[in-house]
Scaffold this active site. Structure first.
Site, PDB file in Angstrom:
ATOM      1  N   ASN A 109      26.846  -9.959  -2.654  1.00  0.00           N
ATOM      2  CA  ASN A 109      27.923  -8.957  -2.597  1.00  0.00           C
ATOM      3  C   ASN A 109      29.052  -9.303  -3.564  1.00  0.00           C
ATOM      4  O   ASN A 109      30.166  -8.800  -3.431  1.00  0.00           O
ATOM      5  CB  ASN A 109      28.507  -8.884  -1.186  1.00  0.00           C
ATOM      6  CG  ASN A 109      27.462  -8.500  -0.159  1.00  0.00           C
ATOM      7  OD1 ASN A 109      26.647  -7.612  -0.410  1.00  0.00           O
ATOM      8  ND2 ASN A 109      27.460  -9.154   0.981  1.00  0.00           N
ATOM      9  N   ASP A 136      36.262   1.076   7.453  1.00  0.00           N
ATOM     10  CA  ASP A 136      35.908  -0.243   6.927  1.00  0.00           C
ATOM     11  C   ASP A 136      35.504  -0.072   5.460  1.00  0.00           C
ATOM     12  O   ASP A 136      34.492   0.557   5.156  1.00  0.00           O
ATOM     13  CB  ASP A 136      34.750  -0.816   7.764  1.00  0.00           C
ATOM     14  CG  ASP A 136      34.323  -2.204   7.305  1.00  0.00           C
ATOM     15  OD1 ASP A 136      34.800  -2.672   6.246  1.00  0.00           O
ATOM     16  OD2 ASP A 136      33.498  -2.829   8.006  1.00  0.00           O
ATOM     17  N   SER A 158      26.619   0.196   3.752  1.00  0.00           N
ATOM     18  CA  SER A 158      25.996  -0.968   3.134  1.00  0.00           C
ATOM     19  C   SER A 158      24.484  -0.879   3.011  1.00  0.00           C
ATOM     20  O   SER A 158      23.897  -1.606   2.223  1.00  0.00           O
ATOM     21  CB  SER A 158      26.356  -2.218   3.925  1.00  0.00           C
ATOM     22  OG  SER A 158      25.936  -2.085   5.263  1.00  0.00           O
TER      23      SER A 158
END
Ligand code: PMP
Length: 389
Positions: A46, A208, A182
């Site tokens: 990430n 988020d 994600s």
């Protein structure tokens, strides 16, 4: 008698389904990993801006670091003796960057999502969450006394209907969503979510930005910056462990929310704070974030190339970000494709249940700004060869 027999049975079951996880030791070299004796392009990180892989940043940080700040443990929770001055400095910086009243930093994004909702959502509250929100948010919802309803992923019509029906029945409603999802790499319509929350006095919005912070927006603040709606999000959350190459989670919010969380959020109260040196590193990188536009643009270019390359190979594409999934279906197929790509020099891992729903196992290419257009061309070519077999 084997006291672990019942655990072994379950592990065997996972293995037979292709869902058994292993930890693979990996060395890191720029945008590559060295694992099982092979050097591979790292498509499972990430580190979206390539900052974690950038040794020159670490050098610059070390040169500037005051030895007094090289403290490896806070030795206490923040509510006791662990409130080092750097903590407040980072939070002030964050609230200033976002133009919000306050910010609060947590030990991880997991702590953040696990702790905020149980603190603020009591039994008079209903949480209305997107079907694909991260496991940490689901765990937060489960730990809270609030009721919960999930709406179909990004389905604004269904969300609108739920709010219309439920807003009169509960003291408060909190809409819970991510900005970039994600597993699918697609984006939420934050403007629409803000419209909904503004429609009713008792509706709040929790977003988020874990996979968008650093990556989107003129100053890298995330999708809310890009969509011009920072002001309307009550709990604007993000993480430092992804694009920012550090560790921690944060919320930017009102002063009252901050004070309330300090008093009521259990993972905040009952856990030792991150090491002060880590906060200094976060502060150092936050100072550079708005100047990282080149990296953001490069990443966007690489992502667009990979998406269109895979589309040309006939793969459906829901992603419009740096997270590019390739759906395999069965876990065993995902495992096989991942191992073939690894053999070809691309470190990609299968994503399987329970991370994604049964039957939707996939490969997930996570791109970083440290990659080149040639890397993406080579990856697309490897996918073409492997899937043509
Ligand atoms: N939120 C989302 C959307 C995530 O994907 C993750 C982790 N992958 C987290 C929170 C947890 O963040 P952290 O890794 O900092 O615990």
């Amino acid at each position: 008698m084997d006291r672990d027999a019942y655990l072994k049975e379950e592990l065997c079951r996972l293995e037979s389904e292709g869902n058994l996880r292993h930890l693979t030791p990996a060395g890191h070299e720029g945008s590559h990993v060295i694992a099982e004796g092979r050097k591979m392009l790292n498509l499972s990180s990430n580190d979206y801006l390539g900052l974690a892989a950038d040794v020159s940043l670490r050098r610059e940080f070390m040169e500037r670091l005051d030895p007094g700040d090289f403290v490896m443990s806070s030795s206490s929770s923040r509510s006791l003796s662990g409130e080092f001055p750097v903590y407040g400095q980072v939070e002030d910086k964050l609230s200033e960057m976002f133009g919000k009243e306050a910010a609060l930093v947590f030990n991880s994004g997991y702590h953040m999502n696990l702790g905020i909702l149980p603190a603020v959502a009591g039994k008079d509250t209903l949480v209305v969450a997107d079907k694909l929100v991260h496991a940490s948010m689901i765990d937060g919802i489960r730990l809270s006394a609030a009721g919960a309803i999930r709406f179909r992923h990004n389905d604004m019509t269904q969300l609108g209907n739920i709010l219309e029906k439920e807003h009169g029945r509960h003291r408060r409603i909190i809409i819970a969503a991510e900005s970039v999802y994600s597993m699918d790499g697609d984006r939420a319509d934050l403007r629409m979510l803000c419209e909904f929350k503004k429609r009713y006095d008792n509706v709040f919005l929790y977003v988020d930005e874990a996979h968008a912070f650093g990556v989107f927006g003129e100053n890298g603040l995330g999708l809310a910056e890009e969509q011009g709606c920072i002001r309307d999000i009550d709990y604007l959350c993000g993480t430092f462990g992804k694009a920012l190459a550090s560790m921690g989670g944060f919320v930017v919010c009102s002063r009252t929310v901050r004070e309330y969380l300090i008093n009521r959020m259990r993972p905040f109260i009952f856990s030792t704070a991150l090491p002060p040196v880590n906060w200094r590193w976060t502060e150092f990188l936050l100072g550079k974030l708005s100047g990282m536009k080149d990296r953001r643009e490069h990443l966007a270019m690489l992502s667009a190339r990979l998406r269109s390359g895979l589309e040309d190979l006939g793969f459906g594409m829901v992603s419009d970000t740096q997270i590019v999934p390739l759906t395999a279906g069965e876990s065993k197929v995902a495992v096989r494709l991942a191992s073939e790509l690894q053999a070809a020099g691309f470190f990609v891992l299968p994503v399987r249940p329970p991370t994604v729903p049964e039957g939707s196992s996939r490969l997930r290419f996570s791109l970083t700004a440290g990659m080149t257009a040639a890397d993406i061309a080579a990856l697309t070519d490897a996918v073409r060869k492997i899937t043509a077999l």
